[in-house]
Scaffold this active site. Sequence first.
Site, PDB file in Angstrom:
ATOM      1  N   GLY A  47       0.821  -1.206   0.000  1.00 59.30           N
ATOM      2  CA  GLY A  47       0.000   0.000   0.000  1.00 59.30           C
ATOM      3  C   GLY A  47       0.852   1.251   0.000  1.00 59.30           C
ATOM      4  O   GLY A  47       0.350   2.356  -0.174  1.00 59.30           O
ATOM      5  N   SER A  88      12.787  -0.281   4.616  1.00 56.53           N
ATOM      6  CA  SER A  88      12.736   0.852   3.677  1.00 56.53           C
ATOM      7  C   SER A  88      13.617   0.602   2.458  1.00 56.53           C
ATOM      8  O   SER A  88      14.217   1.524   1.914  1.00 56.53           O
ATOM      9  CB  SER A  88      13.163   2.144   4.380  1.00 56.53           C
ATOM     10  OG  SER A  88      12.333   2.382   5.489  1.00 56.53           O
ATOM     11  N   GLU A 292       9.791   3.454   6.787  1.00 51.38           N
ATOM     12  CA  GLU A 292       9.714   3.168   8.221  1.00 51.38           C
ATOM     13  C   GLU A 292      10.020   4.357   9.109  1.00 51.38           C
ATOM     14  O   GLU A 292       9.471   4.486  10.198  1.00 51.38           O
ATOM     15  CB  GLU A 292      10.732   2.081   8.561  1.00 51.38           C
ATOM     16  CG  GLU A 292      10.223   0.682   8.425  1.00 51.38           C
ATOM     17  CD  GLU A 292      11.300  -0.299   8.830  1.00 51.38           C
ATOM     18  OE1 GLU A 292      12.015  -0.781   7.947  1.00 51.38           O
ATOM     19  OE2 GLU A 292      11.420  -0.553  10.017  1.00 51.38           O
TER      20      GLU A 292
END
Lengths: 346, 163
Positions: A47, A88, A292
Amino acid sequence: MVKLRGTGLSAVNYPTGMNLGGDPSQALIHATTSGSFVVSLSATDLGQGLRTVIGQIAAEALGVGMDDVVIDTADTDTGPHDMGTFASRATHRVGNAVIAAAQEAREALLDVAEDELEAARSDLEFDGQGNILVRGAPDRSMKIADIAAAAQFKYGRTIAGRGVYMKPRSPVDPETGAMDPDSTEAHACTVAEVAVDTDTGEVTVLSIRSAYEVGRQINPALVKGQIVGGAWMGMSHALYETTQPYYPDPAYSPKDFSEYLMPGAYEMPKIECVVLEYPSSNGPYGVKGVGEMTANSPIPAIVNAIYHATGVRIDELPVTPELILRGLDARARAARLAETSTTPDS
Amino acid sequence: MGSKIVTFVLGGREVEVMVKPMTTLQAVLRYQLGYTAVKEGCRQGGCGSCTVLVEGEPVLACLLPAEDVAGQQVTTLESITPVDGLDPLQQAFLDASGFQCGYCTPGMIMVSKALLEHNPRPTREEILDALAGNICRCTGYEPIVAAVEGAAQAGAAPGAQRR
């Protein structure tokens, strides 16, 4: 009832990717008979928008429009190897792998274009709009889609590319402990304002303001989405979310969604952000990871703001009303004790 | 108790389904009729992702026995989506980036739809109130609130059932 207000600050250096025993992402690209390009990956879009940014990167690297790129992700049974979406790392690792795969696919396109356009390879160039041109002869150009079709139907060739990005394993120097744990680092600074109710111990977050340095932004709207959503997540971790009981008896632990505390639309503070771009040397087009860190930087800022407001230093999460009330009690007791010990006995 | 036939109006069209007692409306819509916008998030009324409209009012389809909607109008996200295009509310969510993973989006849009039908110019407080039962873990809510505000400004309110 007193509402104490405080402001707290945090600063974060955030690694993009991990060292592990080596950290690879692979990408495969092939042209379909309709001239669109399928990019096969095993990294996942949670997402955060990986499919979108990888679509942008693939289109840019192939020299075609985004509509001509199909991103096929996350079937690890059939897809190329990937360590996954975490740390990330995905835009950085997968983006680099896709650029490498696109370069190979472009070579395959040029092989066909040389014959189709009857031109030397050194005279061919991509216009970035879905065409290959003969330099100096603007009328002699071909759509990439037509070249891909010719490859398959006329020449019996594939238009395909393989790419891998691998962060090699970095051993720890036994003497110094030095190692190279990540590929690049993003940076953040967050300022949070809170109000603490001294009767109930409840914390209201009034604002979360951040500056994020994320390298080159591939998609600013998605970066902002990460930052705003991350601010909520950080606030949620700081003040609400736990699977442990709030009070000593395990009967009081959350058992399902309706008892698992999270802030909702009503609890959202004012969120503001500034994004700075200092491109990385090794990310695709200068990317660094942004995901993150956006959920991390608000947490110490909020805890520091609570300390500023109340003088209570909390060192566990979430910061429940109980922890704050116990902290306020302890401070009051300590103050009384200090007063008694300085009062002369007589 | 055996199964029975329940008839209701789904997106303007009468449908008949065979259901066992206490089968939820959510299960009927998603699994029997294939209306996959009706998400199965928590199955206990805690997350709002299964929200549909019954007689224009938002309800948690995961808590409602399908028999209870007999003879009533049921509206899902599919019902408000034009065949070729988007409902103005859907467009507003797109414009405001009011979603990331998209799981909560159908429920968010359905509660917003009901809100704007009843109250075309809601205050921010009224929007927050309408969204209070719906959980989003990605966006931090602000983009969703912005989407509803945007739709209200664009006058997205009363939309007839199109499909």
